[in-house]
Design an enzyme around this catalytic site. Structure first.
Site, short mmCIF file in Angstrom:
data_model
loop_
_atom_site.label_atom_id
_atom_site.label_comp_id
_atom_site.label_asym_id
_atom_site.label_seq_id
_atom_site.Cartn_x
_atom_site.Cartn_y
_atom_site.Cartn_z
N LYS A 1 0.86 -1.19 0.00
CA LYS A 1 0.00 0.00 0.00
C LYS A 1 0.89 1.24 0.00
O LYS A 1 1.90 1.27 0.73
CB LYS A 1 -0.91 -0.02 1.23
CG LYS A 1 -1.95 1.12 1.26
CD LYS A 1 -2.91 1.01 2.45
CE LYS A 1 -3.95 2.12 2.43
NZ LYS A 1 -4.90 2.05 3.57
N SER B 1 -9.93 2.38 2.62
CA SER B 1 -8.97 3.10 1.80
C SER B 1 -7.99 2.18 1.08
O SER B 1 -7.37 2.60 0.11
CB SER B 1 -8.18 4.08 2.65
OG SER B 1 -7.37 3.38 3.58
N SER C 1 -10.43 0.24 6.87
CA SER C 1 -9.76 0.33 5.56
C SER C 1 -9.11 -0.95 5.06
O SER C 1 -8.70 -1.01 3.91
CB SER C 1 -8.71 1.44 5.58
OG SER C 1 -9.33 2.69 5.50
#
Lengths: 480, 475, 95
Positions: free
Chosen positions: A74, A149, A173
């Site tokens: 990420k 997210s 998330s």
């Protein structure tokens, strides 16, 4: 190769069925062919050189379990020499001069980084539409959001363009995009994985975790990610068990709590059906189901949306155009430098949360907002404590609905309200998982499993047993 | 109309740790710009603070030295504001629960009276970097080497009533932090900085509106800044105006204070507990350990000087007011020097010579060993006290050791009675009138004869013997 | 609690964010919508509940006082927007 789980790939590498370089090239090809926009950066050169190095280690028997396994990181984790953008224009030019602890740990295993995944800007969002680099498409239906997210990570794993992706979870998330993309996502106990080098959104809530196809893979990866870090004051100095050890434990007599508050109005009936069917599956395994009450969980939304913006308003003050990151053109004075760099560098949702947090902390409002939210947080935490005296795990939905249409939710408040089932876990610092549990209108639905502090081993066990008896985690989107 | 001045001080004392309060970067002063600012100090995305153990211990050492309450669980908070030398956009400080709570310290006023000054709190925080305005015409240059240096901010009660009292308090704290070895006290380098909260009121009334004076880097300027600010406030009030609560900068060149508008605008610091740091738990064991390690404090030392060395309160106060002076003096005592004589020399000739050359005692060209030797030559009658002053001067100029100078300059005291006798005989022979007067009862003239003998012996004759022989010869 | 345009501007400035006059109405209404959600906190009886700043009941760990960082100023300055003579540069600040 991309249909293999990590556990299977590990065997494949060991048996010389394929090399890490072959595996890596295969995934890189898939990434370049993919149109999901799951990646912000694809790091071909790094990946191939890491794979080469991994193959050497494997050949010379110096490898560890995860050596040579590719993964997607990420873009919130700092990676030395590689752009680390957090999905923001503010950091579009930011080449991190250092590695996050998680990055170091994965490097230490000689894992292979394929690239950095797309995400909502600074991890603020539940649909991945808040990325400066454009939204990510859900591999199950490209007109839908992948969730957020960690949307890029979830989409990448679901689309089999990476066997594992790192994620972070501040209010859901990891779990929500895992649910919306039909993969396994684990948010561990706060303090389990180091936050050092993970760009902070809300420091007292942020926690990294693995996003994989199976619980077994999650256990293997968590072994590498977890552990005490002297560079993070909030990291727990607590030994890390081998999370793969407990996977096969029998669930006979497991006490599962269903919070009445998680099955009330607002929950999509298709989602509810999938969740209830999964619970039945557990009953068949010998688990005992009982209702529990988390009366304060309904307050999680206002509490979270005060605490998180307060912390983020302060955490994001460092982005001022002075030492790194975006700086506006020709600032005429210092205030102009600050105002334009920040206004031009941050997206709308980030600015909104900074404003809310700034207001909530400002003179005269602190007690009514921040302090009150912290008291409510305590109440939410106590609810869980009481519940865990009666049950071993709590189960429920992750998200009130399956993946929704890109661009369909325009009002921030509606978006916030959809986080209702995930926020409490972060406020209380508990571990939580989402595992593929079925489909509603051809879209995946996740089951949330919540455990007491430090019960990752049990959660993974509970998830793995489900995956032995079901094959929801083996479904893959068309074209994959 | 009489006005009363009310002063409270906020002292920022840089703690002399090796590394920064929240990072492993060095705290050494004077390095090339930004070479001692690591990722944590620069506030890079993702970095986190970890608290330096030594900074905590130093804060506790101070707390115990001023008999303060120690908070067993103190909290770090963020003070949010934007400034280019504040990398994260917030300063990590302590707000609601500081590590050191209420304490006090005694100061000695000019009158010799003692006064107790309350210490409200002392909290740990990180220093900011430096903004340099004169390096470029169009830019301010930022050096973040200082960013993250540990500070102990010591906040006093508004207990001081004059600039002199404020200076006495500041000096006392300055001496204390050096005694307990938590700060080097270097005001030029900014290791010890004072902000003064100054207000005036009519006697017996409530507190007036205060101004906070910043940028004071010496005790002299502290006194001047307060005095000039008090004048300014009284002028305003006597003309019927009112004082504005604000931060004012002291300009030592113009000797004036002026408003710092840039710091004033919208100072809503939005303090909240730093989520990256946890409560700092202080155990009773740690406190006990630190208490044991605490050196003798100035007040204790002073009392010991009075009680066991027989010094006056005044002498003991002067000698203990600076750690280095006390150490210098004590070194002499340890070598066996006479306490009173040593005190007189340290406070007299040595202190005067240092002042004249603008030197600190640590840089004194005459070491404590050398001064001890000089005093020994007085007590063993090698030289007189008067000659010793000349030897001291020569030593100061680097003309050699005590004994070399005495030897080379032939300053050794004359103790041979026959030699002294012959000088006395000459003096008596050359001053028949005075001899007559003395014999007629003018005993005061003995001093005249002593003077003449000393003069003739170039000061070398042993004054005791001179007195004795003169008395014999003249009677 | 409802924000008027003036307050919105004040908050924006505190956070060093620009809000153009043309956007102010829109921004104020969005923020007020969100705040109306947060204001529900006011109705909750929290009794004597202790504010919870942190999910874990742990104390601050202390780091040994030793210098562990090397000089990385070159690397750091390379990625800075504007530098000179080893410094980070900003438009002249008037004190």
């Amino acid at each position: 190769m991309h249909n293999l789980t990590i556990a299977e790939q590990i065997k494949g590498l060991k048996n010389k069925d394929f090399s890490s370089q072959e595996l890596t090239q295969h995934y890189l090809n898939r990434i370049h062919d993919s149109k999901l926009n799951a990646f912000i950066s694809v790091t071909d050169d790094i990946a191939l050189s890491q794979a080469k190095e991994a193959d050497k280690k494997i050949a010379s028997n110096e490898s560890s379990i995860l050596t040579g396994i590719p993964y997607a990181h990420k873009d919130i984790f700092c990676t030395q020499g590689v752009k680390t953008s957090a999905g923001s224009k503010m950091l579009d030019s930011f080449i991190s001069p250092y590695d996050a602890t998680v990055t170091k740990k994965l490097n230490h295993e000689n894992m292979v980084m394929l690239g950095k995944t797309n995400m909502d800007e600074f991890a603020m969002g539940s649909s991945n539409e808040n990325s400066y680099f454009g939204p990510v498409q859900n591999p199950w239906d490209v007109s839908k959001v992948p969730g957020g997210s960690s949307g890029g990570s979830a989409a990448a794993v679901a689309a089999r363009i990476s066997p594992f992706a790192s994620g972070t979870d501040t209010g859901g998330s990891i779990r929500q995009p895992a649910s919306l993309c039909g993969i396994t996502g684990l948010k561990p106990t706060y303090g389990r994985i180091s936050r050092y080098g993970m760009i902070a959104y809300a420091s007292s809530l942020d926690q990294a975790g693995p996003m994989t196809r199976t619980a077994e893979d999650a256990a293997i990866v968590l072994n590498a990610m977890a552990g005490f870090d002297p560079n993070d004051s909030t990291s727990a100095n607590k030994s890390v068990p081998d999370y793969t050890q407990g996977l096969t434990n029998n669930l006979d007599g497991l006490k599962i709590g269903l919070p009445t508050e998680y099955f009330s109005e607002g929950l999509d009936s298709g989602v509810e059906k999938v969740v209830m069917q999964s619970i039945k599956e557990y009953e068949l395994m010998g688990a005992k189901i009982q209702e529990v009450s988390l009366p304060n969980s309904v307050h999680a939304i206002p509490a979270y949306y005060i605490v998180a913006p307060c912390e983020c308003s302060s955490n994001l003050s460092r982005f001022d155009g002075v030492r790194y990151g975006y700086r506006c053109e020709d600032p005429k004075d210092l205030n102009d430098l600050y105002l334009r760099s920040r206004s031009e560098g941050f997206g709308e949702e980030v600015k909104r949360r900074i404003m809310i947090g700034t207001y909530a902390l400002s003179a005269g409002y602190y007690d009514a907002y921040y302090l009150k939210a912290q008291k409510v947080r305590q109440l939410i935490s106590e609810d869980f404590k009481k519940a865990f005296k009666k049950v071993d795990v709590i189960m429920g939905p992750v998200s009130p609905t399956a993946a929704f249409d890109l661009g369909s939710v325009k009002d921030p408040v509606s978006m916030y309200l959809a986080d209702i089932y995930t926020l409490s876990v972060n406020l209380a610092g508990l571990p939580g998982m989402s595992i593929p549990a079925g489909f509603s209108n051809q879209l995946p639905v996740g089951l949330q499993i919540i455990g007491n502090h430090w019960s990752e081993e049990l959660l993974l066990n509970v998830a793995h047993q489900f995956q032995i008896r079901t094959d929801w985690h083996n479904h893959s989107p068309a074209d994959c | 109309m009489t006005w009363e001045t009310v002063i409270g001080l906020e002292i920022h004392s840089q703690l002399r740790t090796k590394s920064k309060i929240f990072s492993g970067a060095s705290t050494a002063f004077g390095s090339e710009p930004n070479t001692q600012a690591c990722a944590v100090d620069l506030g890079f995305p993702g970095v986190l603070p970890v608290l330096n153990e030594e900074a905590v211990k130093m804060a506790l050492r101070f707390g115990l030295s001023v008999n303060a309450d120690i908070n067993k669980n103190s909290i770090f908070a963020r003070k949010n504001y934007f400034y280019p030398d504040l990398p994260k956009g917030y300063q990590i400080s302590q707000f609601e629960i500081p590590i050191v709570g209420n304490g006090s310290i005694d100061i000695t006023l000019d009158s010799g009276e003692n006064k107790t000054v309350g210490i409200t709190r002392a909290h740990l925080e990180e220093d900011a970097g430096k903004s340099i305005h004169d390096l470029y015409d169009d830019f301010t240059a930022i050096d973040l080497n200082r960013a993250g240096t540990p500070l102990l901010e010591i906040v006093s009660e508004p207990d001081m009533r004059s600039a002199k009292e404020a200076v006495a308090y500041a000096k006392k704290i300055h001496a204390l932090v050096q005694y307990i070895d938590i700060c080097d006290g270097n005001m030029q380098e900014g290791s010890f900085r004072c902000d003064a909260n100054v207000s005036v009121r009519k006697q017996g009334e409530g507190l007036g509106t205060r101004a906070e004076l910043k940028n004071i880097n010496s005790f002299k300027f502290l006194e001047k800044a307060i005095n000039i600010e008090v004048e300014r406030q009284i002028d305003i009030l006597e003309e019927g105006g009112s004082v504005v609560q604000e931060t004012r900068l002291y300009d030592s060149i113009k000797n004036e204070t002026r408003s710092m508008r840039s710091k004033e605008e919208a100072n809503d610091y939005r303090y909240f507990p730093d989520p990256d740091l946890l409560p700092v738990a202080i155990s009773d064991e740690l406190l006990l350990e630190i208490k044991k390690e605490l050196p003798e404090l100035p007040t204790e030392k002073k009392l010991r000087f009075v009680d066991t060395l027989g010094l006056s309160h005044y002498d003991a106060e002067v000698l203990t007011s600076q750690k280095e002076v006390a150490e210098y003096f004590e070194k002499m005592i340890h070598q066996g020097a006479d306490a009173k004589l040593s005190a007189n020399w340290v406070m007299g000739d040595l202190s005067a010579a240092l002042n004249k050359s603008q030197l600190e005692i640590l840089d004194s060209p005459i070491s404590s060993e050398e001064l001890f030797q000089l005093i020994s030559r007085i007590t063993d009658n090698t030289i007189s006290g008067k000659i010793a002053k000349d030897v001291f001067k020569l030593m100061w100029e680097g003309k050699g050791s005590v004994d070399e100078i005495i030897e080379k300059q032939g300053l050794k005291q004359m103790t041979d009675s026959s030699a002294i006798e012959s000088i006395i005989d000459d003096v008596i022979a050359n001053n028949p009138d005075q001899v007559q007067q003395f014999k007629d009862g003018n005993s005061k003239l003995l001093g005249f004869f002593v003077g003449q003998v000393m003069k003739a012996s170039q000061g070398k004759a042993n004054p005791k013997q001179v007195n004795q022989i003169l008395n014999e010869k003249l009677s | 609690m409802s924000l008027d345009n003036k307050k919105v501007k004040e908050i924006a400035y505190l956070a060093r964010l620009n809000v153009q006059d043309s956007e102010i109405e829109q921004t104020a209404s969005e923020l007020n919508n969100i705040l109306s959600l947060m204001d529900k906190l006011g109705d909750i009886d929290t009794g004597d509940s202790e504010p919870m700043a942190h999910p874990l009941k742990m104390s601050q760990r202390l780091r040994e006082d030793k210098v562990s960082e090397e000089d990385m100023s070159k690397e750091f300055q390379e990625i800075a927007p504007k530098t000179g003579k080893g410094h980070f540069l900003v438009p002249t600040v008037i004190e």
